[in-house]
Design a protein around this motif. Structure first.
Motif, short mmCIF file in Angstrom:
data_model
loop_
_atom_site.label_atom_id
_atom_site.label_comp_id
_atom_site.label_asym_id
_atom_site.label_seq_id
_atom_site.Cartn_x
_atom_site.Cartn_y
_atom_site.Cartn_z
N PHE A 61 0.81 -1.22 0.00
CA PHE A 61 0.00 0.00 0.00
C PHE A 61 0.84 1.27 0.00
O PHE A 61 0.30 2.37 -0.04
CB PHE A 61 -0.95 0.00 1.21
N TYR A 100 1.65 6.45 3.09
CA TYR A 100 0.54 5.51 3.24
C TYR A 100 -0.79 6.24 3.43
O TYR A 100 -0.86 7.29 4.04
CB TYR A 100 0.76 4.61 4.46
N ALA A 109 -5.90 -1.19 3.88
CA ALA A 109 -5.67 0.22 3.58
C ALA A 109 -6.96 0.84 3.08
O ALA A 109 -7.80 0.17 2.48
CB ALA A 109 -4.57 0.37 2.52
#
Length: 175
Positions: free
Chosen positions: A14, A46, A172
């Motif tokens: 991610f 992120y 995520a």
């Protein structure tokens, strides 16, 4: 950041190759405080992350910094309510001296804060407010806390003993 990626390798897919373009000057201005470097580095690479369906780390989205600060303000109001009811173990909400700023939460009702102890955000300890009214401090920053929670080197007073696991699943929430 490398230490966190080492203990939670499922987060690496991610990671953004280029910095995500979060306007931390806008966040700091709206909040009235800078944030620790490790947290900003995490947010530059992120989106919001969730570990083992337990711990969520909300991270600002580029262009939606005001929504991120609004979330912090909502958590600060909850903390002020706890203060008013004498349920905050003497802690106070930011911007009070040594006030708390929320940075993470569990899906079980635990909240993780920084205690604004001095002018250097990188020296602020983490304060844990467990859902069962357990309050305690960890002397390191957000990333060190997450690493310790995952690798088992941080105490879990008031937190479930089996979460996060040694190799957590990571979800995520893309921008």
């Amino acid at each position: 950041m490398t230490a966190l990626e080492d203990v939670a390798p499922a987060m690496v897919p991610f990671r953004s190759e280029a910095p995500r373009g979060v306007d931390f000057a806008a966040v700091s201005s709206a909040l009235g405080s800078d944030l620790p470097t490790d947290f900003k580095e995490l947010a530059r690479r992120y989106p919001t992350l969730e570990f083992d369906g337990f711990l969520r780390v909300p991270l600002p989205r580029p262009g939606a910094e005001s929504a991120f600060v609004d979330g912090i303000r909502r958590e600060l109001e909850i903390l002020r309510d706890l203060q008013d009811d004498d349920m905050a173990e003497g802690y106070e909400a930011h911007p009070a001296p040594d006030g708390l700023i929320p940075w993470s939460e569990s899906l079980s009702g635990d909240v993780f804060y920084w205690r604004v102890a001095g002018s250097d955000p990188d020296s602020w300890p983490v304060v844990v407010s467990g859902r069962n009214d357990d309050w305690w401090e960890f002397p390191g920053g957000a990333i060190a806390f997450l690493v310790g929670l995952i690798d088992g080197s941080v105490e879990r007073r008031g937190l479930p003993g089996d979460v996060s696991s040694r190799h957590p699943a990571v979800r995520a929430f893309p921008d």
